[in-house]
Motif scaffolding. Sequence first.
Motif, PDB file in Angstrom:
ATOM      1  N   GLN A 123      33.143  17.264  32.172  1.00 32.80           N
ATOM      2  CA  GLN A 123      32.536  18.472  31.614  1.00 32.80           C
ATOM      3  C   GLN A 123      32.603  18.480  30.090  1.00 32.80           C
ATOM      4  O   GLN A 123      31.677  18.921  29.421  1.00 32.80           O
ATOM      5  N   HIS A 124      33.726  18.008  29.546  1.00 30.15           N
ATOM      6  CA  HIS A 124      34.002  18.225  28.122  1.00 30.15           C
ATOM      7  C   HIS A 124      33.938  16.947  27.291  1.00 30.15           C
ATOM      8  O   HIS A 124      34.653  16.810  26.307  1.00 30.15           O
ATOM      9  N   PHE A 125      33.100  16.017  27.727  1.00 33.58           N
ATOM     10  CA  PHE A 125      32.672  14.861  26.919  1.00 33.58           C
ATOM     11  C   PHE A 125      33.758  13.818  26.681  1.00 33.58           C
ATOM     12  O   PHE A 125      33.495  12.631  26.794  1.00 33.58           O
ATOM     13  N   ASN A 126      34.971  14.241  26.267  1.00 32.81           N
ATOM     14  CA  ASN A 126      36.086  13.311  26.041  1.00 32.81           C
ATOM     15  C   ASN A 126      35.755  12.212  25.045  1.00 32.81           C
ATOM     16  O   ASN A 126      36.172  11.063  25.210  1.00 32.81           O
TER      17      ASN A 126
ATOM     18  N   GLY B  64      24.861  19.162  23.939  1.00 31.33           N
ATOM     19  CA  GLY B  64      23.957  18.306  24.708  1.00 31.33           C
ATOM     20  C   GLY B  64      23.956  16.878  24.202  1.00 31.33           C
ATOM     21  O   GLY B  64      23.907  15.920  24.980  1.00 31.33           O
ATOM     22  N   GLN B  65      24.018  16.717  22.873  1.00 30.79           N
ATOM     23  CA  GLN B  65      24.074  15.374  22.297  1.00 30.79           C
ATOM     24  C   GLN B  65      25.380  14.675  22.675  1.00 30.79           C
ATOM     25  O   GLN B  65      25.387  13.493  23.020  1.00 30.79           O
ATOM     26  N   LYS B  66      26.489  15.414  22.625  1.00 33.62           N
ATOM     27  CA  LYS B  66      27.779  14.821  23.002  1.00 33.62           C
ATOM     28  C   LYS B  66      27.747  14.334  24.455  1.00 33.62           C
ATOM     29  O   LYS B  66      28.261  13.252  24.761  1.00 33.62           O
ATOM     30  N   GLN B  67      27.157  15.136  25.332  1.00 34.39           N
ATOM     31  CA  GLN B  67      27.149  14.736  26.734  1.00 34.39           C
ATOM     32  C   GLN B  67      26.236  13.535  26.961  1.00 34.39           C
ATOM     33  O   GLN B  67      26.546  12.659  27.766  1.00 34.39           O
TER      34      GLN B  67
END
Length: 248
Positions: free
Chosen positions: A92-95, A148-151
């Motif tokens: 969920q939080h990209f990491n 959105g870019q991070k994901q």
Amino acid sequence: MNGNTPYIVVNDLQKHYKGGAIRALDGIDFSINRGEVVVIIGPSGSGKSTFLRSLNLLEIPTHGDIIVNGTNIIEKNVNIDEHRQKMCMVFQHFNLFPHMTVLKNMTLAPVKLLKKPQAEVETKALNLLKRVGLSDRAYAYPDQLSGGQKQRVAIVRALMMEPDVMLFDEPTSALDPEMVGEVLEVMKELASDGMTMVVVTHEMGFAREVGSRVIFMDDGRILEQGSPADIFGNPQNPRLKDFLSKVL
């Protein structure tokens, strides 16, 4: 491997807490073939994320078997790191590592773990960034990106490991609504390319459009599964009918 043999087979998977007082998973039987997109839906607390994390041994099951490509990964002699390279997870939080550029985030693991040449890995990373519309963000840092870019970066970072299976744990739930579509588009493209995927999501439109099979979980069990047409158009289980009445 025989094309008719499921790539993953799960038998009687259980995860208990507090000496069995809490059964997060209560006897899951599951299989997935190569190229399938299995979407898992259900209310919060139903065991969806615990199940997904168990497939990657981020949760160690209390009981049961998880057989991946013929190997029972529950057995003690299995190399968990090797398994995770072939079954990558998007959270969920990209990491993402905040102190590294997007390009460094993407190239670190293939160079260190797969021992691939830096130049080759960077070329592949830049091509993947172009594919998801982020070629101009290669040298940006995560805090300069939208959610959105991070994901999207997290997804292509997983692809850099050339996985056989991708696991998605509610990949859009931390995003603003207008950013959800751009991430789902990347996932749709992966599905159309034949990537084997297990996706926990609240996005019913994605489940209906992209899933080859939809699984409904509640109370740590699979209560119903079938094609999207069956699950959304002709649900049988009363709990599923109640759930869909609230989310559709």
